[in-house]
Design an enzyme around this catalytic site. Structure first.
Site, PDB file in Angstrom:
ATOM      1  CD  GLU A  48      40.388  37.215  41.161  1.00  0.00           C
ATOM      2  OE1 GLU A  48      40.929  37.839  40.286  1.00  0.00           O
ATOM      3  OE2 GLU A  48      40.751  37.287  42.259  1.00  0.00           O
ATOM      4  CG  HIS A  55      33.462  42.323  38.749  1.00  0.00           C
ATOM      5  ND1 HIS A  55      32.600  42.708  39.546  1.00  0.00           N
ATOM      6  CD2 HIS A  55      33.882  40.995  39.515  1.00  0.00           C
ATOM      7  CE1 HIS A  55      32.056  41.807  40.549  1.00  0.00           C
ATOM      8  NE2 HIS A  55      32.933  40.798  40.665  1.00  0.00           N
TER       9      HIS A  55
END
Length: 772
Positions: free
Chosen positions: A680, A709
């Site tokens: 990430e 997300h």
């Protein structure tokens, strides 16, 4: 053993409770609101009904003091940011226009505005939204939520204790806002923040609060003298306020260490301490500082993070020792019950005897009440409960599920060679590049593609008998073909089959391994409206037959491009399960690793040249105290290597990690000896790429350029800008292009657009590199 009744009657309490409801009513209402099917008023009423039912259950079960303020529409740290007015500048207009929509914009972002960064809450699998602060931050008080929920509980005739994230933990969990110097320390804002907390406490006192709980779990981590001094100053100031409620400072997840004498001396009215697992050391430490004379002690003796029944007699022994160390001893779980499912009694597909080994939130509540009664009135008053508990503990200890001689013999025979690749990385990389023939800046995804309603229906139909195995297999194959066709058309270099057959990245494997139990209703919040059902790791682990090979081999047969085999790694299999507590974690990890090793080897035999073993939980499972790190990282990295080291040099091993702070485990990432790691990086603006470069990480890496997300679609230029930033830290020949994480929670329209932009960005930067 016989416990003497306490001088003051012990009472049972909890720090927090699962938010979702028995049927995940909160999730459904919030997602309905996002889609415009549910009004704001309906959402608010659903939430109010859930709070009322949770409080009433706790009170009816015998919990004397129910928590308020722990309920959240998304995240309790985000709620704290709202409470203290720490709204990022980019979200202020949205919050001013509509508080609820602005709140969700901070959590999820919009097409035009990025959300707050998200990371793990200490070493749990719960995600919180990271506050963004800077030297210009101005805090303002908004105690409306906290006061309203307290008032709701008091109106029901309940004794209630508001629960807040403490000011020191809030600042220690924060990060510099965008544009603020990276070395800015949010803790320097403490003197600016404390008056806001003072106002919130005054508002709660005026609303009827006798006690307020301030959670300071950050103090169980290693803290500098300056940070401990800040904690002392905070509670000296809050503790000497006029007309304040009584203050209970709570810590959990580990031992307090040097922070214990600081809090013991503070002018507060009580401490809540964890006495389970590693935090059991709090018992001796508390005695060493002379106990808590004149203060209330809330003793966390029931594990709030795992689902096994409590050893009631052991807990009573601990509580009996604590009676002499405080004015009043109350009984609690070690932390909020947010981290466990709601009710084990509704599990119909697990052997009833095994269900008796399990304690979800409702069962833990009953344990707390039993312990409080035994402590107050003597153990003879709970003789029947103690006898049943002894029988259930013995049943588990003696079960064939927990001991498989063949598994234990194989684990005992492991050698150092089993955990090492045949050749060093440089030699493997040469073989892999020749075999795979990938372009510069190769593109790929992390594994999963959108889990559509049709896929979920197909799985439900298979379970219910409405769809036979052949029909289900054809439905999954059709989805795989569609996913592959999209990736080929989009121009992605290393493909995935999309995982349409998988319900969850841990549960899918757990259901096919011996020693695991799957629940039907064991939902736990991971973040926002994302709930997972962690499987229960109950016994020794083995793999009866291949788990992913047929689907991956089928996918590879449909394309000439490499298709990654996809597995969940051993550490994550433990971290995202409710793991057994009757043997060391390292022993369990080796068992899981050996089962996965068989799968990796079979994938290679089935034609997979690229195999990804995901370990997103490697960082989150890191112990909170530095002295405990080496032992954990030794078995964790060994387990990964044991999983992956049986393949040929030309087979490329990938791993993936997401949503955690990786800087302090870069050496462990190196020790995994994976050929490629994806991480990430989109919300943190490529921070992890810089951390890898600073370490001198020698292998290939794919820091994410697409934040999955959030529902927003990043433009091609935005992805290219992140990619260029990544190139500042990682050479082009070792840099991959990929999203942050899997795509199962996203919809197809945004997935298509985002991945097409990702490929465009990669091609743009390739052209720039060729031109330079």
């Amino acid at each position: 053993m016989t416990a003497k009744p306490a001088a003051a009657a012990a009472r049972a309490t909890v720090y927090g409770y699962p938010r979702q409801g028995q049927h995940r009513e909160l999730k459904k209402a919030i997602e309905g609101y996002w889609k415009g099917r549910v009004t704001a008023d309906t959402l608010l009423e659903t939430a109010k009904d859930l709070r009322r039912s949770h409080w009433q259950h706790l009170a009816d079960a015998g919990i004397h003091e129910v928590p308020t303020g722990d309920f959240s529409y998304y995240d309790h740290v985000l709620d704290t940011s709202v409470m203290v007015g720490a709204v990022p500048d980019r979200h202020r207009d949205a919050v001013a226009a509509d508080a609820l929509d602005g709140y969700f914009a901070m959590a999820r972002g919009t097409q035009d505005v990025a959300p707050l960064e998200m990371t793990k809450w200490f070493d749990t699998n719960y995600h919180y939204l990271v506050p963004e602060l800077g030297p210009d931050t101005v805090f303002t008080t908004d105690s409306a939520k906290q006061v309203a929920e307290l008032t709701e509980a008091l109106t029901l005739g309940l004794t209630a204790r508001p629960v807040l994230v403490g000011p020191v933990t809030y600042l220690l969990l924060s990060k510099p806002a965008p544009g603020v110097a990276a070395d800015f320390e949010p803790l320097t804002l403490l003197d600016r923040l404390l008056p806001v907390y003072a106002e919130v406490l005054a508002d709660l006192r005026a609303a009827g609060a006798e006690w307020v709980q301030l959670d300071e779990p950050a103090l169980v981590q290693d803290r500098t003298p300056a940070e401990l001094s800040a904690a002392a100053r905070a509670y000296r100031e809050l503790g000497t306020l006029d007309d304040r409620p009584k203050l209970l400072v709570a810590s959990y997840f580990d031992r307090l260490g040097d922070a214990l004498p600081v809090l013991a001396k503070a002018p507060v009215d009580g401490l809540a301490l964890d006495f389970t697992d590693a935090a059991a050391a709090n018992l001796d430490a508390l005695a060493a500082v002379g106990g808590l004379p004149g203060k209330r002690l809330v003793a966390g003796v029931v594990n709030g993070r795992n689902i096994w029944i409590n050893d009631l007699e052991k807990s009573l022994t601990t509580l009996g020792t604590l009676l002499g160390l405080a004015d009043r001893v109350d009984v609690a779980a070690s932390c909020s019950l947010l981290h466990v499912p709601l009710d084990a009694a509704v599990e119909r597909d697990i052997d009833p005897q095994i269900v008796r080994w399990l304690a979800f939130a409702k069962q833990k509540t009953a344990e707390l009440v039993t312990l409080a009664r035994g402590l107050s009135q003597g153990t003879e008053t709970i003789a029947a409960e103690l006898a049943a508990n002894r029988a259930d503990l013995a049943s588990r200890a003696n079960s064939a599920i927990t001991h498989d001689p063949a598994v234990r013999a194989r684990a005992a025979a492991i050698t150092d060679t089993d955990g090492r690749r045949r050749a060093p990385y440089a030699e493997r990389a040469t073989a892999q590049r020749a075999h795979l023939g990938l372009p510069l800046l190769p593109t790929t995804t992390i594994g999963s593609f959108p889990q559509t309603a049709e896929l979920r229906t197909a799985r439900a139909d298979l379970r219910a008998g409405r769809l036979d195995a052949a029909g289900y297999e054809e439905r999954i194959k059709a989805e795989i073909r569609d996913v592959l066709a999209f990736q080929e058309k989009a121009g992605i270099d290393v493909l995935v089959h999309g995982e349409p057959e998988r319900n969850d990245m841990v549960q899918y494997f757990a259901e096919q391994l011996t020693g695991y139990l799957a629940t039907q209703h064991g939902w736990v919040q991971s973040y926002g409206t994302r709930y997972v059902r962690p499987p229960v790791l109950a016994g020794d682990i083995s793999r009866p037959e291949p788990m992913t090979v047929p689907w991956t081999s089928y996918a590879q047969s449909q394309t000439d491009r490499p298709v990654k085999g996809m597995l969940t790694g051993p550490v994550t299999m433990l971290a995202w399960s409710f793991v057994r507590d009757d043997q060391p974690l390292g022993d369990t990890a080796r068992q899981v690793a050996l089962a996965l090793r068989d799968e990796v080897n079979d994938l290679e035999q089935g034609g997979s040249s690229v195999i990804q073993v995901d370990e997103p939980a490697l960082r989150e499972t890191l112990p909170l105290r530095a002295t405990d790190h080496p032992a954990y990282l030794a078995w964790a990295t060994e387990a990964f290597r044991l999983t992956t080291s049986g393949v040929q040099d030309r087979t490329q091993i990938h791993t993936h990690m997401c949503y955690a702070e990786f800087g302090d485990i870069v050496q462990a990432i190196d020790d995994l000896d994976a050929d490629v790691i994806s991480l990430e990086a989109a919300r943190s603006h490529m921070q992890v790429a810089r951390e890898l470069a600073a370490h001198g990480y020698p292998r290939e890496a794919g820091p994410g350029v697409y934040d999955i997300h959030s529902p927003r679609v990043p433009s091609a230029e935005e992805a290219a800008a992140l990619l260029r930033k990544g190139l500042e830290a990682i050479p082009a020949e070792r840099l991959w292009v990929n999203p942050d994480c899997g795509l199962k929670t996203r919809g197809w329209p945004e997935t298509r657009a985002s991945l097409e932009n990702l490929v465009t960005a990669a091609r743009t930067v390739r052209t720039e590199l060729a031109g330079s």
